[in-house]
Design an enzyme around this catalytic site. Structure first.
Site, PDB file in Angstrom:
ATOM      1  N   GLU A  40       0.845  -1.205   0.000  1.00  0.00           N
ATOM      2  CA  GLU A  40       0.000   0.000   0.000  1.00  0.00           C
ATOM      3  C   GLU A  40       0.876   1.248   0.000  1.00  0.00           C
ATOM      4  OE1 GLU A  40      -3.194   0.038  -1.127  1.00  0.00           O
ATOM      5  OE2 GLU A  40      -3.621  -1.377   0.495  1.00  0.00           O
ATOM      6  N   HIS A  41       0.482   2.207  -0.828  1.00  0.00           N
ATOM      7  CA  HIS A  41       1.232   3.459  -0.982  1.00  0.00           C
ATOM      8  C   HIS A  41       2.681   3.183  -1.410  1.00  0.00           C
ATOM      9  CE1 HIS A  41      -1.871   6.275   0.313  1.00  0.00           C
ATOM     10  NE2 HIS A  41      -2.262   5.307   1.138  1.00  0.00           N
ATOM     11  N   SER A 134     -13.609   2.160  -7.586  1.00  0.00           N
ATOM     12  CA  SER A 134     -14.744   2.394  -8.480  1.00  0.00           C
ATOM     13  C   SER A 134     -14.312   3.325  -9.617  1.00  0.00           C
ATOM     14  CB  SER A 134     -15.927   2.980  -7.716  1.00  0.00           C
ATOM     15  OG  SER A 134     -15.528   4.125  -7.007  1.00  0.00           O
ATOM     16  N   ASP A 179      -4.368   0.701  -9.513  1.00  0.00           N
ATOM     17  CA  ASP A 179      -5.800   0.436  -9.685  1.00  0.00           C
ATOM     18  C   ASP A 179      -6.163   0.192 -11.148  1.00  0.00           C
ATOM     19  OD1 ASP A 179      -5.568   1.154  -7.067  1.00  0.00           O
ATOM     20  OD2 ASP A 179      -6.608   3.069  -7.267  1.00  0.00           O
TER      21      ASP A 179
END
Ligand code: GLA
Length: 395
Positions: A40-41, A134, A179
């Site tokens: 993450e990050h 999303s 993503d």
């Protein structure tokens, strides 16, 4: 999500298209949301990420028209908008759902996918603003539609990169590459170990039926996100600069520890050091977890997930009390109760946790997460299990 739920979403999208535009759609595409297992990050630091596509999708139904522009209805915002197909790269002032769509159209055109006008309906069951990408699934679904409408197929990394550009330029969010990459290129039953410096993905099977991925939405979204993400990114860039590197990926933990004083000053205290310690440590944990997953070493998998959470909470400071409560509950249930590991997932400040759990204990775990979360925070959690899904495709 079972095939039945997917089929229902597709059917609903077709029906909506028929209602809005008076005919059946000629083209249907799907692009999934994602969950990040660990890493993450790290993407904007050139490091490693380990996401998988989830069984939650943005579906687009479309047909060509004789018009010069596109007319698109979003069932999620219950709004219709018109979109230019000239490839104009000027973003509108205000960021809303149309920014992602216009950005993805313009960036697809820039990469050669030109089309005449079309009508389309967008329908998504990726929770909006829940840290499950999303936005990326929307961008990637539109780019996939543009491929289909134009007959131009984007090779390799072109689609994720153009969608990332759409997000940077049109949605004004300086995101990394994770993503869009996993939504575009995910493979069913696999997680993707992605080297974000070389953009080389490695597919790692996650197909043991005894282990499931459980996503728990805290249903909280703290409003700091807008400024916090760019602040984290800038801190990492500053830390890399002070250490003489262009990306934190290039720095080892040993070098970081030996150069600690370069990252400590009166203004920042040890903040830059802690940010860098997270990013550098997270790469190590991500590679360890991927190896452990291949070896079926679930203890190590779990340890890496919890260590990642602690680092994101303490060093990177992107967690919040609600998410910490969920991970605490997971720890309390523990291995004996069927939880292998759990952590915050996505950009942070709310959103979801991801847990790896024993498949035969899903129901008990779900119940405990729900009850305990309500007891500790007063909030309701939304929980679902998913298998690694296929990336964007034409249906
Ligand atoms: C958001 C960004 C990604 C990544 C994650 C944190 O989802 O879009 O690029 O930086 O946060 O890992």
């Amino acid at each position: 999500m079972s095939d039945r739920l997917f089929d229902e979403l597709v059917e609903e999208t077709k029906r909506l298209y028929q209602e809005k535009f008076g005919s059946a759609p000629e083209i249907l595409v799907a692009a999934p949301g994602r969950v990040n297992l660990i890493g993450e990050h790290t993407d904007y630091n050139g490091g490693y990420v380990f996401p998988m596509a989830i069984e939650r999708y943005t579906i687009v139904a479309a047909s060509k028209t004789g018009a010069s522009e596109a007319t698109i209805y979003s069932n999620n915002t219950r709004a219709t908008a018109k979109f230019s197909l000239t490839g104009d790269m000027t973003p509108p002032e205000k960021v809303d759902w149309t920014s992602y769509v216009q950005g993805s159209i313009a960036c697809s055109i820039e990469k050669g996918a030109k089309t005449t006008g079309f009508n389309a309906v967008i329908n998504s069951n990726v929770p909006l603003g829940g840290g499950l990408s999303s936005s990326a699934s929307l961008e990637v679904s539109i780019a996939t539609l543009m491929e289909e409408l134009s007959g131009v197929k984007f090779p390799g990394t072109v689609k994720p990169l153009l969608c990332q550009k759409a997000e940077h330029v049109f949605a004004k969010m300086a995101c990394g590459i994770m993503d869009q990459f996993i939504s575009a290129l995910g493979v069913k039953d696999c997680a993707m170990l992605l080297d974000c410096r070389s953009c080389e993905p490695k597919m790692i099977p996650l197909s043991d039926p005894n282990v499931s991925v459980l996503i728990t939405n805290s249903n909280v979204k703290h409003s700091l996100t807008g400024s916090e993400y760019p602040e984290r990114r800038a801190s990492c860039e500053e830390a890399a600069r002070r250490l003489g590197a262009s990306l934190l990926r290039e720095i080892s933990m040993e070098t970081l520890l030996a150069s600690k004083d370069k990252l400590i000053d009166e203004v920042n205290g040890d903040r830059l050091f802690r940010r860098a310690r997270h990013a550098i440590g997270e790469d190590v944990r991500t590679l360890k977890m991927a190896d452990a997953l291949v070896a079926g070493d679930w203890d190590t998998v779990g340890e890496q997930m919890y260590a990642s959470h602690d680092s994101l909470r303490d060093d990177y400071e992107v967690s919040c009390v609600e998410i910490d409560a969920l991970v605490e509950i997971a720890r309390e249930i523990g291995k004996s109760g069927g939880v292998i590991g759990s952590r915050i997932t996505g950009g942070g400040f709310g959103g979801c946790t991801v847990s790896l759990v024993q498949t035969d204990k899903i129901d008990e775990i779900t119940q405990k997460y729900r009850d305990e979360y309500k007891k500790r925070t007063g909030n309701d959690a939304t929980i679902f299990a998913t298998r690694p899904a296929q990336g964007a495709r034409v249906l």
